[in-house]
Design a protein around this motif. Sequence first.
Motif, PDB file in Angstrom:
ATOM      1  N   THR A 293       0.838  -1.255  -0.008  1.00 50.36           N
ATOM      2  CA  THR A 293      -0.215   0.002  -0.004  1.00 50.36           C
ATOM      3  C   THR A 293       0.870   1.222   0.044  1.00 50.36           C
ATOM      4  OG1 THR A 293      -0.004   0.076   2.588  1.00 50.36           O
ATOM      5  CG2 THR A 293      -1.844  -1.217   1.537  1.00 50.36           C
ATOM      6  N   LEU A 294       0.264   2.361  -0.200  1.00 55.57           N
ATOM      7  CA  LEU A 294       1.125   3.625  -0.210  1.00 55.57           C
ATOM      8  C   LEU A 294       1.586   3.876   1.229  1.00 55.57           C
ATOM      9  CD1 LEU A 294      -1.011   6.079  -2.812  1.00 55.57           C
ATOM     10  CD2 LEU A 294       0.868   4.486  -3.187  1.00 55.57           C
ATOM     11  N   GLU A 295       0.647   3.650   2.101  1.00 60.49           N
ATOM     12  CA  GLU A 295       1.347   3.684   3.596  1.00 60.49           C
ATOM     13  C   GLU A 295       2.338   2.804   3.885  1.00 60.49           C
ATOM     14  OE1 GLU A 295      -0.900   4.254   7.836  1.00 60.49           O
ATOM     15  OE2 GLU A 295      -1.204   2.237   6.840  1.00 60.49           O
ATOM     16  N   GLU A 296       2.653   1.698   3.614  1.00 62.69           N
ATOM     17  CA  GLU A 296       3.430   0.681   3.743  1.00 62.69           C
ATOM     18  C   GLU A 296       4.775   1.321   3.095  1.00 62.69           C
ATOM     19  OE1 GLU A 296       1.085  -3.469   4.011  1.00 62.69           O
ATOM     20  OE2 GLU A 296       1.879  -2.782   2.110  1.00 62.69           O
ATOM     21  N   LEU A 297       4.849   1.927   1.924  1.00 62.31           N
ATOM     22  CA  LEU A 297       5.867   2.518   1.130  1.00 62.31           C
ATOM     23  C   LEU A 297       6.206   3.740   1.521  1.00 62.31           C
ATOM     24  CD1 LEU A 297       4.918   1.334  -2.446  1.00 62.31           C
ATOM     25  CD2 LEU A 297       6.809   0.226  -0.818  1.00 62.31           C
ATOM     26  N   GLU A 298       5.444   4.310   2.685  1.00 62.40           N
ATOM     27  CA  GLU A 298       5.649   5.698   3.297  1.00 62.40           C
ATOM     28  C   GLU A 298       5.551   6.633   2.112  1.00 62.40           C
ATOM     29  OE1 GLU A 298       8.974   5.775   5.669  1.00 62.40           O
ATOM     30  OE2 GLU A 298       8.139   4.499   7.022  1.00 62.40           O
ATOM     31  N   VAL A 299       4.679   6.476   0.914  1.00 69.71           N
ATOM     32  CA  VAL A 299       4.247   7.615  -0.038  1.00 69.71           C
ATOM     33  C   VAL A 299       3.360   8.347   0.637  1.00 69.71           C
ATOM     34  CG1 VAL A 299       3.055   7.722  -2.247  1.00 69.71           C
ATOM     35  CG2 VAL A 299       4.843   5.849  -1.809  1.00 69.71           C
TER      36      VAL A 299
ATOM     37  N   THR B 218       1.667   9.536   4.536  1.00 70.33           N
ATOM     38  CA  THR B 218       1.414   9.352   5.980  1.00 70.33           C
ATOM     39  C   THR B 218       0.465  10.357   6.562  1.00 70.33           C
ATOM     40  OG1 THR B 218       3.100  11.135   6.300  1.00 70.33           O
ATOM     41  CG2 THR B 218       4.169   8.986   5.903  1.00 70.33           C
ATOM     42  N   GLU B 219       0.034  10.022   7.722  1.00 63.83           N
ATOM     43  CA  GLU B 219      -0.847  10.610   8.391  1.00 63.83           C
ATOM     44  C   GLU B 219      -0.432  12.419   8.442  1.00 63.83           C
ATOM     45  OE1 GLU B 219      -3.417  11.021  12.605  1.00 63.83           O
ATOM     46  OE2 GLU B 219      -2.408   9.281  12.065  1.00 63.83           O
ATOM     47  N   SER B 220       0.698  12.516   8.759  1.00 64.62           N
ATOM     48  CA  SER B 220       1.289  13.873   8.754  1.00 64.62           C
ATOM     49  C   SER B 220       1.164  14.613   7.443  1.00 64.62           C
ATOM     50  CB  SER B 220       2.935  13.855   9.013  1.00 64.62           C
ATOM     51  OG  SER B 220       3.431  13.463   8.275  1.00 64.62           O
ATOM     52  N   CYS B 221       0.881  13.766   6.175  1.00 69.48           N
ATOM     53  CA  CYS B 221       0.954  14.354   4.685  1.00 69.48           C
ATOM     54  C   CYS B 221      -0.750  14.879   4.739  1.00 69.48           C
ATOM     55  CB  CYS B 221       1.265  13.398   3.871  1.00 69.48           C
ATOM     56  SG  CYS B 221       0.249  12.115   3.405  1.00 69.48           S
ATOM     57  N   VAL B 222      -1.474  14.732   5.480  1.00 70.10           N
ATOM     58  CA  VAL B 222      -2.882  15.375   5.202  1.00 70.10           C
ATOM     59  C   VAL B 222      -3.212  16.184   6.185  1.00 70.10           C
ATOM     60  CG1 VAL B 222      -5.256  14.385   5.498  1.00 70.10           C
ATOM     61  CG2 VAL B 222      -3.559  12.764   4.811  1.00 70.10           C
ATOM     62  N   GLU B 223      -3.908  17.294   5.321  1.00 69.76           N
ATOM     63  CA  GLU B 223      -4.026  18.537   6.176  1.00 69.76           C
ATOM     64  C   GLU B 223      -5.639  18.995   5.719  1.00 69.76           C
ATOM     65  OE1 GLU B 223      -2.818  23.453   5.880  1.00 69.76           O
ATOM     66  OE2 GLU B 223      -1.715  21.821   5.288  1.00 69.76           O
ATOM     67  N   VAL B 224      -6.599  19.197   6.881  1.00 72.66           N
ATOM     68  CA  VAL B 224      -7.875  19.561   6.709  1.00 72.66           C
ATOM     69  C   VAL B 224      -8.328  20.994   7.183  1.00 72.66           C
ATOM     70  CG1 VAL B 224     -10.133  18.853   6.758  1.00 72.66           C
ATOM     71  CG2 VAL B 224      -8.551  16.891   6.691  1.00 72.66           C
ATOM     72  N   GLN B 225      -8.750  21.663   6.268  1.00 73.13           N
ATOM     73  CA  GLN B 225      -8.901  23.207   6.756  1.00 73.13           C
ATOM     74  C   GLN B 225     -10.600  23.169   6.696  1.00 73.13           C
ATOM     75  OE1 GLN B 225      -6.628  25.685   4.638  1.00 73.13           O
ATOM     76  NE2 GLN B 225      -4.730  24.843   5.220  1.00 73.13           N
TER      77      GLN B 225
ATOM     78  N   LEU C  41     -11.479  22.068   2.846  1.00 74.97           N
ATOM     79  CA  LEU C  41     -10.190  21.809   2.171  1.00 74.97           C
ATOM     80  C   LEU C  41      -9.348  20.784   2.504  1.00 74.97           C
ATOM     81  CD1 LEU C  41      -8.329  23.009  -0.383  1.00 74.97           C
ATOM     82  CD2 LEU C  41      -7.367  24.708   1.186  1.00 74.97           C
ATOM     83  N   VAL C  42      -9.145  19.698   1.610  1.00 73.22           N
ATOM     84  CA  VAL C  42      -8.273  18.805   2.143  1.00 73.22           C
ATOM     85  C   VAL C  42      -6.901  18.752   1.179  1.00 73.22           C
ATOM     86  CG1 VAL C  42      -8.243  15.960   2.133  1.00 73.22           C
ATOM     87  CG2 VAL C  42     -10.456  17.152   2.545  1.00 73.22           C
ATOM     88  N   ILE C  43      -5.778  18.869   1.840  1.00 74.34           N
ATOM     89  CA  ILE C  43      -4.604  18.839   1.085  1.00 74.34           C
ATOM     90  C   ILE C  43      -3.703  17.595   1.388  1.00 74.34           C
ATOM     91  CG2 ILE C  43      -2.362  20.258   0.691  1.00 74.34           C
ATOM     92  CD1 ILE C  43      -4.007  22.435   1.860  1.00 74.34           C
ATOM     93  N   ILE C  44      -3.685  17.041   0.456  1.00 76.98           N
ATOM     94  CA  ILE C  44      -2.571  15.740   0.474  1.00 76.98           C
ATOM     95  C   ILE C  44      -1.168  16.104  -0.038  1.00 76.98           C
ATOM     96  CG2 ILE C  44      -2.281  13.364  -0.020  1.00 76.98           C
ATOM     97  CD1 ILE C  44      -4.929  13.706   1.473  1.00 76.98           C
ATOM     98  N   ARG C  45      -0.210  15.754   0.587  1.00 85.89           N
ATOM     99  CA  ARG C  45       1.150  16.019   0.128  1.00 85.89           C
ATOM    100  C   ARG C  45       1.905  14.618  -0.119  1.00 85.89           C
ATOM    101  NH1 ARG C  45       1.931  21.111  -0.748  1.00 85.89           N
ATOM    102  NH2 ARG C  45       0.871  22.626   0.757  1.00 85.89           N
ATOM    103  N   PHE C  46       2.072  13.782  -1.145  1.00 85.37           N
ATOM    104  CA  PHE C  46       2.618  12.663  -1.102  1.00 85.37           C
ATOM    105  C   PHE C  46       4.187  12.414  -1.648  1.00 85.37           C
ATOM    106  CE2 PHE C  46       0.824  12.904  -5.344  1.00 85.37           C
ATOM    107  CZ  PHE C  46       1.615  12.121  -6.083  1.00 85.37           C
ATOM    108  N   THR C  47       4.671  11.457  -1.138  1.00 84.21           N
ATOM    109  CA  THR C  47       6.216  11.363  -1.567  1.00 84.21           C
ATOM    110  C   THR C  47       6.556  10.051  -2.484  1.00 84.21           C
ATOM    111  OG1 THR C  47       6.701  12.558   0.690  1.00 84.21           O
ATOM    112  CG2 THR C  47       8.544  11.394  -0.261  1.00 84.21           C
TER     113      THR C  47
END
Length: 119
Positions: A14-20, A22-29, A37-43
């Motif tokens: 999964t993307l979580e297992e690969l650390e693409v 993480t919980e810290s990459c999700v921002e909700v305003q 507004l949901v902002i996702i930053r993936f690596t």
Amino acid sequence: DIIRTIRDPEKPNTLEELEVVTESCVEVQEIGEDEYLVIIRFTPTVPHCSLATLIGLCLRIKLQRCLPFRHKLEIYISEGTHSTEEDINKQINDKERVAAAMENPNLRDIVEQCVTEPD
């Protein structure tokens, strides 16, 4: 929780297992009454990942289908983690490009395989 089970297009993980993602990459305003507004930053796993756009598309489709509230969605590659992050960010945040991509049956099948919950 919604995006943690999305599978990588190339690997069985999964993307979580690969650390693409993480919980810290999700921002909700909150941007209005019952609207967020949901902002996702993936690596991506590597700076030249050829599937980064597809991963962004999977994130967008899964969230559009599953978020139980009105929302605006912004998905980005984490700054400095991909060689063409600016171009990819434009693609995955362009409604017309996303719609066109999902009209391609091969691409749609891959996205469905990635976002479908495991049994």
